[in-house]
Write an enzyme that holds these catalytic residues in place. Structure first.
Site, PDB file in Angstrom:
ATOM      1  N   GLN A  94     -11.649   9.513  10.300  1.00 23.83           N
ATOM      2  CA  GLN A  94     -11.106   8.492  11.187  1.00 23.83           C
ATOM      3  C   GLN A  94     -11.809   8.494  12.542  1.00 23.83           C
ATOM      4  O   GLN A  94     -12.061   7.422  13.115  1.00 23.83           O
ATOM      5  CB  GLN A  94      -9.607   8.692  11.372  1.00 23.83           C
ATOM      6  CG  GLN A  94      -8.922   7.604  12.177  1.00 23.83           C
ATOM      7  CD  GLN A  94      -9.125   6.212  11.603  1.00 23.83           C
ATOM      8  OE1 GLN A  94      -9.736   5.349  12.227  1.00 23.83           O
ATOM      9  NE2 GLN A  94      -8.633   6.004  10.395  1.00 23.83           N
ATOM     10  N   LYS A 119       5.043  13.338  14.525  1.00 22.91           N
ATOM     11  CA  LYS A 119       3.712  13.393  15.124  1.00 22.91           C
ATOM     12  C   LYS A 119       3.766  12.861  16.549  1.00 22.91           C
ATOM     13  O   LYS A 119       4.537  11.957  16.864  1.00 22.91           O
ATOM     14  CB  LYS A 119       2.710  12.566  14.311  1.00 22.91           C
ATOM     15  CG  LYS A 119       2.420  13.122  12.926  1.00 22.91           C
ATOM     16  CD  LYS A 119       1.388  12.260  12.230  1.00 22.91           C
ATOM     17  CE  LYS A 119       1.109  12.736  10.822  1.00 22.91           C
ATOM     18  NZ  LYS A 119       0.134  11.858  10.123  1.00 22.91           N
ATOM     19  N   ASP A 169       1.993   8.421  13.348  1.00 21.59           N
ATOM     20  CA  ASP A 169       2.501   7.408  12.420  1.00 21.59           C
ATOM     21  C   ASP A 169       3.696   7.923  11.627  1.00 21.59           C
ATOM     22  O   ASP A 169       4.025   7.421  10.564  1.00 21.59           O
ATOM     23  CB  ASP A 169       1.399   6.936  11.477  1.00 21.59           C
ATOM     24  CG  ASP A 169       0.804   8.079  10.656  1.00 21.59           C
ATOM     25  OD1 ASP A 169       1.241   9.235  10.816  1.00 21.59           O
ATOM     26  OD2 ASP A 169      -0.109   7.812   9.852  1.00 21.59           O
ATOM     27  N   LYS A 207       0.833  -1.196   0.000  1.00 23.31           N
ATOM     28  CA  LYS A 207       0.000   0.000   0.000  1.00 23.31           C
ATOM     29  C   LYS A 207       0.871   1.251   0.000  1.00 23.31           C
ATOM     30  O   LYS A 207       1.823   1.347   0.775  1.00 23.31           O
ATOM     31  CB  LYS A 207      -0.902   0.004   1.243  1.00 23.31           C
ATOM     32  CG  LYS A 207      -1.842   1.199   1.327  1.00 23.31           C
ATOM     33  CD  LYS A 207      -2.653   1.166   2.613  1.00 23.31           C
ATOM     34  CE  LYS A 207      -1.815   1.585   3.805  1.00 23.31           C
ATOM     35  NZ  LYS A 207      -2.617   1.662   5.049  1.00 23.31           N
ATOM     36  N   GLY A 256      -2.946   8.583  15.948  1.00 17.50           N
ATOM     37  CA  GLY A 256      -2.485   9.541  14.950  1.00 17.50           C
ATOM     38  C   GLY A 256      -0.997   9.570  14.702  1.00 17.50           C
ATOM     39  O   GLY A 256      -0.550   9.993  13.632  1.00 17.50           O
TER      40      GLY A 256
END
Length: 332
Positions: free
Chosen positions: A139, A229, A225, A68, A223
């Site tokens: 999300q 962050k 990732d 992906k 969140g």
């Protein structure tokens, strides 16, 4: 040779929450039992966002491989574009045959929420009824929908940096799920009165610290990732029983990464991976008053499990369309 092409609507219609949760739980179990190899992740930062590639292989009735590529641009909303856009490729892992190309953003949203639900199944108190969610976008909605499949939620407090987004979230999710969903402006105060806290934002600043939660809470940090962050402060991770999706990923790009840099935790401080918990090799929640924390960076095996289910249902129903990759046979 032809691949099945599936757009976001196809993915949404073929992948219901309950089935996705079970597929993702199966992927974690395979990893925890040592029957699946460690997934692979790579990333590239660019101005305004970044790209990441996640790949893995899984036995799901047959051997599947998926890769992906997602683009994540947090400010896209200002231009009328989604934050996350991407493509997922699914292969037969025994012969290397390309099987499907599908929208990756919808897969990502659903499998991410499913992982939180799986973690909640093992780490939350069985009577958890009040949830606090940071982030009222796509999300955030997916997280609450998934949690309703594993917890007896009655009330949800919702916070977003855009108050109007929180108000829309509260109205729409109340009607959809039949829950008492309220927009709030003081998330830390409501976190202290919640049984479940979920952060699903692109935040670069900590949203929750050790003093912001009460005993017995389950916290899911969704969140973080990428290296820049952060949502869960190192002190909070040090206070609770920490479970990760993939240790190496969380140590590199998750909230664990910042706790390691701060020196408040070591890798040995991590209680378990979620796969180990699902496989029964490590305990989940063992006491009603303990704080349990799930550091979720998103692993490729979740994508493989979800994509395999989507593909098999598409094949059975004829959803999407087939596109030949081999070109015109007359050219051979």
């Amino acid at each position: 040779m032809a691949v099945r092409v599936l757009n976001a609507d196809d993915v949404a219609d073929l992948l219901d929450e309950a089935s996705c949760i079970e597929a993702v739980e199966g992927a974690f179990r395979e990893l925890g039992e040592g029957r699946a190899g460690e997934p692979v992740v790579a990333g590239l930062h660019v101005a305004g966002g970044g790209f990441h590639i996640k790949a893995g292989m899984l036995e799901a009735g047959r051997a599947y491989f998926a890769a992906k590529t997602n683009a994540n641009f947090p400010e896209n909303g200002r231009h009328g574009l989604p934050t996350i856009q991407g493509v997922l490729l699914l292969f037969d892992a025994e012969r290397g045959i390309p099987l499907a190309v599908m929208d990756a953003a919808e897969v990502t949203v659903r499998r991410t929420a499913a992982a939180t639900a799986v973690a909640a199944r093992y780490l939350s108190r069985a009577d958890a009824a009040v949830a606090m969610v940071w982030g009222c976008g796509v999300q955030g909605r997916a997280q609450i929908r998934a949690l309703t499949h594993v917890l007896p939620l009655e009330r949800v407090h919702a916070f977003d940096r855009d108050p109007s987004a929180a108000e829309r979230f509260a109205g729409e999710m109340s009607e959809e799920l039949g829950l008492d969903v309220r927009a709030v402006t003081d998330p830390r105060r409501h976190a202290r009165a919640s049984d479940v806290c979920v952060t699903c934002t692109p935040s670069r600043d900590y949203l929750l610290d050790a003093d912001d939660v009460r005993s017995g809470v389950f916290v899911a940090g969704v969140g973080a990732d990428s290296e820049d962050k952060r949502e869960l402060a190192p002190g909070l991770l040090a206070r609770g029983k920490l479970v990760v999706d993939v240790l190496e990923q969380c140590a590199t790009i998750g909230d664990l990464h910042h706790a390691l840099e701060a020196g408040v935790l070591t890798r040995d401080s991590v209680h378990a991976s979620l796969g180990e918990v699902v496989a029964g090799r490590r305990a989940g929640r063992t006491q009603a008053d303990e704080i349990t924390i799930f550091d979720s960076t998103g692993m490729a095996l979740q994508d493989v499990a979800a994509a395999a289910l989507i593909y098999e249902r598409a094949e059975a129903s004829g959803r999407g369309f087939e596109y030949p990759l081999s070109g015109n046979p007359d050219r051979q």
